[in-house]
Design a protein around this motif. Structure first.
Motif, mmCIF file in Angstrom:
data_model
loop_
_atom_site.group_PDB
_atom_site.id
_atom_site.type_symbol
_atom_site.label_atom_id
_atom_site.label_comp_id
_atom_site.label_asym_id
_atom_site.label_seq_id
_atom_site.Cartn_x
_atom_site.Cartn_y
_atom_site.Cartn_z
ATOM 1 N N VAL A 1 0.820 -1.207 0.000
ATOM 2 C CA VAL A 1 0.000 0.000 0.000
ATOM 3 C C VAL A 1 0.854 1.257 0.000
ATOM 4 O O VAL A 1 0.525 2.247 -0.665
ATOM 5 N N VAL B 1 -6.867 -2.547 -3.836
ATOM 6 C CA VAL B 1 -6.143 -3.660 -3.214
ATOM 7 C C VAL B 1 -6.931 -4.938 -3.449
ATOM 8 O O VAL B 1 -8.045 -5.101 -2.942
ATOM 9 N N ALA C 1 -7.318 -8.743 -2.683
ATOM 10 C CA ALA C 1 -6.876 -9.608 -1.586
ATOM 11 C C ALA C 1 -7.990 -10.555 -1.194
ATOM 12 O O ALA C 1 -9.106 -10.488 -1.720
ATOM 13 N N SER D 1 -10.723 -11.900 1.614
ATOM 14 C CA SER D 1 -11.556 -11.175 2.572
ATOM 15 C C SER D 1 -10.909 -11.156 3.946
ATOM 16 O O SER D 1 -10.998 -10.153 4.671
ATOM 17 N N THR E 1 -7.656 -11.165 4.650
ATOM 18 C CA THR E 1 -6.570 -10.185 4.643
ATOM 19 C C THR E 1 -7.116 -8.776 4.796
ATOM 20 O O THR E 1 -6.605 -7.963 5.574
ATOM 21 N N LEU E 2 -8.175 -8.468 4.068
ATOM 22 C CA LEU E 2 -8.746 -7.121 4.134
ATOM 23 C C LEU E 2 -9.329 -6.815 5.511
ATOM 24 O O LEU E 2 -9.366 -5.643 5.921
ATOM 25 N N PHE F 1 -4.031 -4.993 7.878
ATOM 26 C CA PHE F 1 -4.551 -4.159 6.796
ATOM 27 C C PHE F 1 -5.254 -2.925 7.348
ATOM 28 O O PHE F 1 -5.141 -1.835 6.776
ATOM 29 N N PHE G 1 -4.429 0.822 6.266
ATOM 30 C CA PHE G 1 -5.481 1.742 5.825
ATOM 31 C C PHE G 1 -5.413 3.043 6.627
ATOM 32 O O PHE G 1 -5.492 4.141 6.077
ATOM 33 N N GLY H 1 -10.564 -1.611 -1.069
ATOM 34 C CA GLY H 1 -10.301 -3.036 -0.879
ATOM 35 C C GLY H 1 -11.274 -3.869 -1.683
ATOM 36 O O GLY H 1 -12.474 -3.609 -1.687
ATOM 37 N N GLN H 2 -10.746 -4.875 -2.382
ATOM 38 C CA GLN H 2 -11.588 -5.750 -3.195
ATOM 39 C C GLN H 2 -11.286 -7.204 -2.862
ATOM 40 O O GLN H 2 -10.204 -7.717 -3.180
ATOM 41 N N GLY I 1 -2.587 -8.159 -3.149
ATOM 42 C CA GLY I 1 -2.489 -8.443 -1.731
ATOM 43 C C GLY I 1 -2.582 -9.909 -1.381
ATOM 44 O O GLY I 1 -2.942 -10.264 -0.262
#
Length: 270
Positions: free
Chosen positions: A100, A114, A116, A118, A120-121, A126, A130, A141-142, A183
């Motif tokens: 990031v 990003v 990654a 779920s 990880t987010l 993370f 953020f 985040g995706q 990610g």
């Protein structure tokens, strides 16, 4: 512990081979041990306790093989287990972190995406990233369910993989993202297709090279770098089916590599 000992690397599956490539490039004289926990991939939909159990068991296996350092080549395992691993083991343990920071410095639009899992987010790691960089850029985040499975199947460019990537990447571009962070260590193997979908105006970044540099620095500090004059080798294990792993490792490593079955005692329970 001495400089001739190998470095241990593990991931939920074969994705960490993207990190192993960078470690090999940065440290050609080191012997490398790699464990793919493919029987339990992806980690993204597993409980934290399960991931901790697997991470501890695999680290213990690598320690039994005289590893002088451990690289957790998995963002999900880093988020779920790195604190526990560092409290239990005394050798250098290097973690993954989504890139990031360089993405925020690179972005001209001020929007980064990003990709990654779920887990990880949702991890504390993370959330801290953020908070640290979210004031300067918009971080989108995706979660990307299904991508790890596509890489584990060796499908890096097929129709199903493309459909999934378009579903995850295009909405980020529509919201102005000009930089995409990979990610998950599986995702660099999809980078050519991601770049094709995103187009030449979008930068794609992962953190594997930075992890390799950090590993080198940590080994230098404790005087554990191998003799640079020698050529290191790789030893690999999988918790999955060896006959399926062999062609996949060869595809991703771009060379034939021996893969052994991970001993069943190197386990963990959900």
């Amino acid at each position: 512990m001495n400089a001739a000992n190998p470095i241990g690397v593990f991931d939920s599956g074969v994705g960490g081979l993207s990190v192993l490539h960078e470690i090999r490039r940065a440290l050609p004289g080191e012997d490398l041990l790699y464990v793919a926990d493919s029987a339990h991939a992806p980690y993204g939909d597993k409980s934290q306790q399960f991931i901790e159990n697997r991470s501890i068991a695999i680290t213990e296996f690598l320690v039994s093989r005289n590893a002088k350092a451990i690289v957790v080549a998995c963002n999900t395992a880093t988020g779920a287990a790195i604190t526990t691993l560092r409290s239990r083991f005394s050798m250098p343990i290097i973690a993954m972190e989504p890139a990031v920071k360089p993405a925020s410095e690179n972005s001209k639009s001020g929007v980064i995406g990003v990709l990654a899992t779920s887990r990880t987010l949702a991890s504390d790691n993370f959330v801290k990233l953020f908070a640290r960089y979210g004031a300067d850029v918009e971080i989108l985040g995706q979660a990307c369910p299904g991508l790890v499975e596509q890489v584990e199947a060796g499908d890096l460019s097929g129709d199903k993989t493309r459909i999934l990537l378009e579903r995850y990447v295009l909405p980020l571009l529509e919201r102005g993202a000009d930089t995409l962070v990979l990610g998950c260590t599986h995702y660099p193997f999809l980078a050519p297709l991601i770049r094709q979908i995103a187009g030449p105006g979008v930068t794609v970044i992962d953190s594997a090279a930075a992890v390799a540099r950090q590993l080198r620095r940590r080994l230098e500090v404790v005087d554990l770098l191998a003799d640079g004059a020698r050529v290191g080798g790789e030893s690999c294990w999988t918790s999955g089916v060896v006959d399926k792993a062999l062609p996949l490792f060869a595809q991703l490593w771009k060379a034939d590599v021996e893969v052994c079955a991970l001993p069943t005692y190197a386990g963990g329970s959900e």
